[in-house]
Write a protein that holds these residues in place. Structure first.
Motif, PDB file in Angstrom:
ATOM      1  N   ASP A   1       0.835  -1.207   0.000  1.00  0.00           N
ATOM      2  CA  ASP A   1       0.000   0.000   0.000  1.00  0.00           C
ATOM      3  C   ASP A   1       0.868   1.254   0.000  1.00  0.00           C
ATOM      4  O   ASP A   1       0.609   2.207  -0.724  1.00  0.00           O
ATOM      5  CB  ASP A   1      -0.914   0.032   1.235  1.00  0.00           C
ATOM      6  CG  ASP A   1      -2.021  -1.016   1.149  1.00  0.00           C
ATOM      7  OD1 ASP A   1      -2.226  -1.569   0.054  1.00  0.00           O
ATOM      8  OD2 ASP A   1      -2.663  -1.287   2.180  1.00  0.00           O
TER       9      ASP A   1
ATOM     10  N   SER B   1       2.598   1.950  -3.397  1.00  0.00           N
ATOM     11  CA  SER B   1       1.626   2.421  -4.390  1.00  0.00           C
ATOM     12  C   SER B   1       1.195   3.858  -4.088  1.00  0.00           C
ATOM     13  O   SER B   1       1.066   4.672  -5.004  1.00  0.00           O
ATOM     14  CB  SER B   1       0.395   1.521  -4.411  1.00  0.00           C
ATOM     15  OG  SER B   1       0.657   0.380  -5.177  1.00  0.00           O
TER      16      SER B   1
ATOM     17  N   SER C   1      -3.295  -3.030  -4.673  1.00  0.00           N
ATOM     18  CA  SER C   1      -2.742  -1.675  -4.584  1.00  0.00           C
ATOM     19  C   SER C   1      -2.080  -1.271  -5.909  1.00  0.00           C
ATOM     20  O   SER C   1      -2.090  -0.099  -6.286  1.00  0.00           O
ATOM     21  CB  SER C   1      -1.732  -1.592  -3.437  1.00  0.00           C
ATOM     22  OG  SER C   1      -0.806  -2.658  -3.535  1.00  0.00           O
TER      23      SER C   1
END
Lengths: 236, 236
Positions: A64, A67, A131
């Motif tokens: 996460d 990204s 993600s």
């Protein structure tokens, strides 16, 4: 009496477990910072640590974060809009997850078996890394041209296309796979040459996402590179 | 009743602490993998995490590992022995530790204050990073020429030389500091230009150790680079 005797043992055990956790975190840091020499498989003593990381929140948090950072950067870039603003994505462990395969093979504890892995690839059932799919869509909507640059060989083109589309990836400009003459090259060299060609074609490589340093280093390096986590395997 | 009520709270608290640990580890990995944009200071919620890491075993393990990896590599390199086999070391957080200073300034939580830091530098009391001293001596004994390339400015030359020698570093070929004209350059550009000059002088840059990516990336990149851990500050 039993309790008193057990107490120090439990403490000692906890200390050893904590020490092992720190050592395996340190190993993972060395992987992600590209400090290690080529390695074939994860340290045996870190097998449980890597499994916990890959199947727990740690890996998700790292995915996460990378990204999100890439999205912030992508939005900050001024595009020329001439169709040459490029963002490169690697495929395995970047867009598609082979975690279901590696879960069956010790998360990197077993030596890589290309025959078995090829069978898995030909199933075309690798899930998307969520993600990365979010980043992919954002990058496209901002107007970047997406180029997929994978170490998979040309004979997997159809199934790779099928797998990518099935899990939500679309609208790429090029899907570059290894030709027979590329098979003996390191990924670093093969991917550098392909980036060199893009530059010759007039592309500006503004972003590059990959889980291996060999996706990111070499020649024609991207303006910004994003290293996705992968403590399971190493590709030179 | 109290116990029953407290139990879920304690569990919840533990879960939140564990989640924060994972998030801060994730942040640290993003730093070490060079995924973050320039940052001024550590995330406030990670202040205790970074302090524990820097003052505990985590930082030591990471330092030891990167030095060991560098030693293995150094021993594997075939040297020409013409006095041009070079290994570059950065100074701050690579050979010398400013941990005593940063311990007084929140381990990266406070915005960097160059006046205060300069005062600390002028004391000349920064301790050696022991694992780096071990690598340094090994690299010298193997026959490498050591070049120190630091972001410190030329006016700190004498105290830097004094400090380095006092804690055991010796026999470097060059100690390169920032000239006035370098002060406005990013570290990446300044260090790249200095490496370019070394290449022009005939040096082969075989190894490079630094705690910042700006020590390692840019032009005339070393054959192998070793990224020492540093989650306290970022130099572009």
């Amino acid at each position: 009496m039993t309790l008193i005797l057990e107490y120090p043992n439990t403490q000692l055990k906890e200390c050893l477990i904590e020490e092992l956790q720190l050592q395996c975190t340190s190993w993972r840091f060395a992987v992600e910072a590209n400090n290690l020499s080529p390695w074939n498989r994860i340290p045996e003593e870190c097998a449980n640590y890597i499994k916990d990381y890959m199947t727990g929140k740690g890996y998700q948090f790292d995915l996460d974060r990378v990204s999100n950072e890439a999205e912030i950067y992508a939005r900050s870039v001024e595009l020329k809009g001439d169709g040459k603003d490029a963002w490169i994505f690697d495929v395995d462990e970047t867009l598609l997850s082979n975690l279901p395969y590696y879960a069956e093979h010790g998360h990197g504890l077993e030596i890589f078996d290309c025959m078995k892995f090829d069978e898995w690839v030909e199933n075309g059932i690798a899930p998307a890394i969520k993600s990365s799919l979010k980043l992919y869509e954002e990058v496209l909507s901002l107007g970047f041209k997406v180029i997929l640059l994978t170490g998979r060989s040309e004979r997997h083109r159809n199934i790779t296309t099928y797998n990518l589309i099935k899990v939500g990836f679309h609208d790429w400009d090029k899907l570059i796979l290894r030709n027979p003459e590329d098979l003996k090259k390191t990924a670093t060299l093969y991917k550098s040459q392909k980036r060199d060609e893009m530059i010759e074609e007039g592309y500006r490589i503004l972003g590059n996402s990959g889980d291996q340093w060999s996706d990111l280093l070499g020649s024609s390096i991207s303006d910004r590179s994003f290293k996705l986590p992968n403590p399971m395997y190493y590709i030179p």
